[in-house]
Structure formats: structure tokens, C-alpha cells
Design an enzyme around this catalytic site. Structure first.
Site, PDB file in Angstrom:
ATOM      1  N   ARG A 107      27.483  86.158  35.768  1.00  9.49           N
ATOM      2  CA  ARG A 107      26.923  85.307  34.703  1.00  9.49           C
ATOM      3  C   ARG A 107      25.599  84.762  35.209  1.00  9.49           C
ATOM      4  NH1 ARG A 107      29.362  80.335  31.186  1.00  9.49           N
ATOM      5  NH2 ARG A 107      30.150  82.155  30.082  1.00  9.49           N
ATOM      6  N   HIS A 134      26.475  88.376  25.414  1.00 11.81           N
ATOM      7  CA  HIS A 134      27.734  87.785  25.899  1.00 11.81           C
ATOM      8  C   HIS A 134      28.883  88.680  25.413  1.00 11.81           C
ATOM      9  CE1 HIS A 134      30.409  85.002  27.587  1.00 11.81           C
ATOM     10  NE2 HIS A 134      30.248  83.950  26.812  1.00 11.81           N
ATOM     11  N   GLN A 137      32.741  87.661  25.340  1.00 12.13           N
ATOM     12  CA  GLN A 137      33.025  86.664  24.301  1.00 12.13           C
ATOM     13  C   GLN A 137      33.249  87.350  22.944  1.00 12.13           C
ATOM     14  OE1 GLN A 137      33.192  83.062  24.279  1.00 12.13           O
ATOM     15  NE2 GLN A 137      33.970  83.527  22.236  1.00 12.13           N
ATOM     16  N   ASP A 230      26.951  78.450  17.273  1.00 13.04           N
ATOM     17  CA  ASP A 230      26.899  78.243  18.732  1.00 13.04           C
ATOM     18  C   ASP A 230      25.966  77.052  18.967  1.00 13.04           C
ATOM     19  OD1 ASP A 230      26.896  78.585  21.514  1.00 13.04           O
ATOM     20  OD2 ASP A 230      25.488  80.277  21.482  1.00 13.04           O
ATOM     21  N   CYS A 271      31.965  80.002  20.032  1.00 11.98           N
ATOM     22  CA  CYS A 271      32.338  80.474  21.369  1.00 11.98           C
ATOM     23  C   CYS A 271      32.742  79.332  22.290  1.00 11.98           C
ATOM     24  CB  CYS A 271      31.189  81.266  21.972  1.00 11.98           C
ATOM     25  SG  CYS A 271      29.634  80.343  21.980  1.00 11.98           S
ATOM     26  N   ARG A 316      39.809  85.103  25.085  1.00 12.11           N
ATOM     27  CA  ARG A 316      38.893  85.469  26.180  1.00 12.11           C
ATOM     28  C   ARG A 316      39.681  86.094  27.335  1.00 12.11           C
ATOM     29  NH1 ARG A 316      34.220  83.138  27.080  1.00 12.11           N
ATOM     30  NH2 ARG A 316      33.882  85.059  28.222  1.00 12.11           N
TER      31      ARG A 316
HETATM   32  N1  NVA Z   1      24.472  80.385  23.847  1.00  8.18           N
HETATM   33  C1  NVA Z   1      25.329  79.679  24.770  1.00  8.18           C
HETATM   34  C2  NVA Z   1      26.668  80.347  24.890  1.00  8.18           C
HETATM   35  C3  NVA Z   1      27.657  79.616  25.751  1.00  8.18           C
HETATM   36  C4  NVA Z   1      28.967  80.322  25.871  1.00  8.18           C
HETATM   37  C5  NVA Z   1      24.651  79.586  26.117  1.00  8.18           C
HETATM   38  O1  NVA Z   1      24.077  80.579  26.563  1.00  8.18           O
HETATM   39  O2  NVA Z   1      24.668  78.503  26.714  1.00  8.18           O
HETATM   40  N1   CP Z   2      32.409  80.659  25.724  1.00  9.62           N
HETATM   41  C1   CP Z   2      32.141  80.618  27.038  1.00  9.62           C
HETATM   42  O1   CP Z   2      31.569  81.551  27.626  1.00  9.62           O
HETATM   43  O2   CP Z   2      32.547  79.486  27.659  1.00  9.62           O
HETATM   44  P1   CP Z   2      32.216  79.053  29.149  1.00  9.62           P
HETATM   45  O3   CP Z   2      30.748  78.761  29.215  1.00  9.62           O
HETATM   46  O4   CP Z   2      33.067  77.837  29.379  1.00  9.62           O
HETATM   47  O5   CP Z   2      32.581  80.179  30.083  1.00  9.62           O
END
Ligand code: NVA
Ligand code: CP
Length: 332
Positions: A107, A134, A137, A230, A271, A316
Site C-alpha cells: 500500500r 484500490h 476493495q 468515498d 469503502c 474485504r
Molecule cells: N480514497 C481513499 C480510500 C481509502 C480506503 C484514500 O486513498 O485515502
Molecule cells: N477501505 C480501506 O482500504 O480501509 P483501510 O484504509 O482501513 O485499509
């Protein structure tokens, strides 16, 4: 179908509708087995590395629980706990980890990094979120929609908010490959980039789906089966962008009116994490500065019976397990 064993999971662009369907079927099967206490899909003596350059609750926990359910060992590298990028290149890191681990989750920021990890490590690499995509997700989201409606083809999914980032992009890819009608309903400057829209329009032509971009909330949400949103500011973005996001995206907040316009069949998806009340530090800061009690979704919608956000969160784990089992060769 080409074997999934040994393949990386970097973006759903790399997978055919049949392969995505396979992941979903496997996830549903593994979910059923877990509910019955059956764990006959062991991948013994495998080790996986979880690299997180951004924070996480769901993704990390899903990888860890799924790995343990499969009898695998996990090493977690937190945002400050490795040399990656600071003292060691991605290519060198990949070559080191590839000699020790059977699979790597990453990540972080640019998609190019997760692509490089996959290129140089020689083991399956799973994208746990980048700025661009993502995919794990969205696999969970598709499983959740299928559970609620029984099928995906022909369903209408409307995404509201920042549609140019990881969630908007990945939902558009999955929906267009799986025969769904995808609408990005947001301010023009937050529409997904034109090249990706072109690619997804081509997927939709093949699958019988469609891709629509609109600034019109009434038209964009009418008859939608799924209203998805989101956060307006994603991880890694500077705090200064809040003001501009609130100005541009507040008209696209998911409210009771939006859900009513969609219709009684509509479900609400997110998400997570979400700013729907004042129970977070950032939520309170924004409230003090701009007077908003909720951002991308009102508390009323978030807590309503139409909201399936915690089903998504559970899924998930089942879908990530399916990705690991399939690519490490536990099954399929
Ligand atoms: N768009 C958000 C998704 C989090 C799961 C981010 O990148 O922070
Ligand atoms: N939806 C998601 O990716 O959550 P986290 O950031 O908690 O992993």
C-alpha cells in the site's frame, strides 16, 4: 481461463471478466466455508510481507486474518519501519523480499511502485491501495453488490465525490468489465481522466455496460441500485485541499434526498473510513472550520438500513483471501 497461480493483483485492468468472476466465486466459497468452520484450503509454510507506506485498518487486518486462516505467516512493515524509498530503491527491496517471501502486499503512493515490486520480486504482489487504484476493495464491493442483488450485469452504480482517484477509477474499471452501468456524478474537475474513461467505455461495449459522466445529481442518481462515495481528501493529500474539495463536492454529498431519488432498491456503499459524524479528530476540525457536521455522506444515510458498509468491510477479508489462495496456488 489462464491460471491465476503466480500472477500479481495490481489493477483489475489486468483481469478478464471471467477471471474477476472466478475471484468472486472463490471468495463466496471461502466465506461460506469460514462460516461453517471449514479450513481445507491451507497454504502451509508460506510467508507473506505486508508493506504499508500509508495507514490502514481494514486492509491490513484482512490480509493478516486471511493469511492466518490459510496457515501462512505474516511480516508487517509499517510506514516508518522499512528502508523502502528512503535508503533503498523499490527494485532492490523487491529483489530482497522476493528471496524470502512467497507473496507481497503493498500500500503506498504511485502505481508505478507496486508495478516495480511485481516486476523485480518474482513473486505475486497484491495492490493494497495506490493513488490510482484500490482493486482489492472493489472486489469486496462487487461481492457485496452480488450478495444484495443476486447479480452484477445491468445494475446501475453511481459514484459521487472525487472520481479521479483510486476508488472512482477502480469502480469504473470493475463495473464496466462486469456489464454494469457506471456513472460518475460529480463536479467536472473531479471526473476520471479521459484516457481511463476511453478504456472503460471499450470494456463496457464488450460487456453490455456503460460509462456516464454527469454533473447533474438528479439525473445521475435516478434509478441507481448503488450509491457509492468515498472521502473527499485521500491519504497523502495536503490539508490545504479541504477548502476546495468542500466547495466543489458538497453538492455531491450523499443525503436522504439522493437515496430517495435513486429509489427504494438502492443501497449505500463506502469503502471506509468515512466522515459521517463528529466522532473523529478530522471531522471535528472540519466542523469547527467550515460548520459541516458530516462530509461525503450524512450520518442518517450512513446508519440507514440501505447502508451496507460493514458488509463491504467484512468482504474485504474474504476477497483478499481469495486473491491470495488463487495466486499462491492454494486452489484454482
Ligand atoms: N480514497 C481513499 C480510500 C481509502 C480506503 C484514500 O486513498 O485515502
Ligand atoms: N477501505 C480501506 O482500504 O480501509 P483501510 O484504509 O482501513 O485499509
Amino acid at each position: 481461463m489462464k491460471s491465476l497461480k503466480g500472477r500479481s493483483f495490481l489493477t483489475l485492468k489486468d483481469f478478464t471478466p471471467e477471471e474477476i468472476g472466478y475471484f468472486l466465486d472463490l471468495a463466496a466459497k471461502l466465506k461460506e466455508k469460514k462460516k461453517k468452520g471449514i479450513y481445507d484450503y491451507d497454504i502451509p509454510r508460506k510467508n507473506i510481507a505486508l508493506i504499508f507506506e500509508k495507514t490502514s485498518t481494514r486492509t491490513r487486518c484482512s490480509f493478516e486474518v486471511a493469511a492466518h486462516d490459510c496457515g501462512m505467516q505474516v511480516t508487517y512493515l509499517d510506514p516508518s519501519g522499512s528502508q523502502i524509498g528512503k535508503k533503498e530503491s523499490i527494485a532492490d527491496t523487491a529483489k530482497v523480499l522476493g528471496r524470502m517471501y512467497d507473496g507481497i502486499e503493498y500500500r503506498g503512493f504511485e502505481q508505478a511502485k507496486v508495478e516495480a515490486l511485481a516486476k523485480y520480486s518474482g513473486v505475486p504482489v497484491w495492490n493494497g491501495l495506490t493513488n490510482e487504484y484500490h482493486p482489492t476493495q472493489v472486489l469486496a464491493d462487487m461481492l457485496t453488490i452480488r450478495e444484495k442483488f443476486g447479480s452484477l450485469g445491468g445494475r446501475k452504480l453511481t459514484y459521487m465525490g472525487d472520481a479521479r482517484y483510486n476508488m472512482g477509477n477502480s469502480l469504473m474499471i470493475a463495473a464496466s468489465k462486469l456489464g454494469m452501468h457506471f456513472t460518475a456524478c460529480t463536479a467536472k474537475e473531479y471526473f476520471p481522466n479521459e484516457e481511463l474513461v476511453r478504456e472503460c467505455t471499450a470494456y463496457a461495449e464488450e460487456s453490455g455496460g456503460s460509462v456516464t459522466l454527469t454533473e447533474d445529481v438528479k439525473a445521475g442518481t435516478a434509478g441507481a441500485d448503488v450509491i457509492y462515495t468515498d472521502v473527499w481528501v485521500s491519504m497523502g493529500e495536503p490539508a490545504e485541499v479541504w477548502e476546495e474539495r468542500i466547495r466543489a463536492l458538497l453538492p455531491y454529498q450523499v443525503t436522504r434526498e439522493v437515496m430517495e431519488n435513486a429509489g427504494p432498491q438502492a443501497i449505500f456503499m463506502h469503502c471506509l473510513p468515512s466522515f459521517h459524524d463528529l466522532e473523529t479528530a478530522i471531522g471535528r476540525e472540519i466542523h469547527e472550520k467550515y460548520g459541516l457536521a458530516a462530509m461525503e455522506v450524512t450520518d442518517e444515510v450512513f446508519l440507514s438500513p440501505a447502508s451496507v458498509v460493514f458488509d463491504e468491510a467484512e468482504n474485504r477479508m474474504h476477497t483478499i483471501k481469495a486473491v491470495m489462495v488463487a495466486t499462491l496456488g492454494g486452489e484454482g
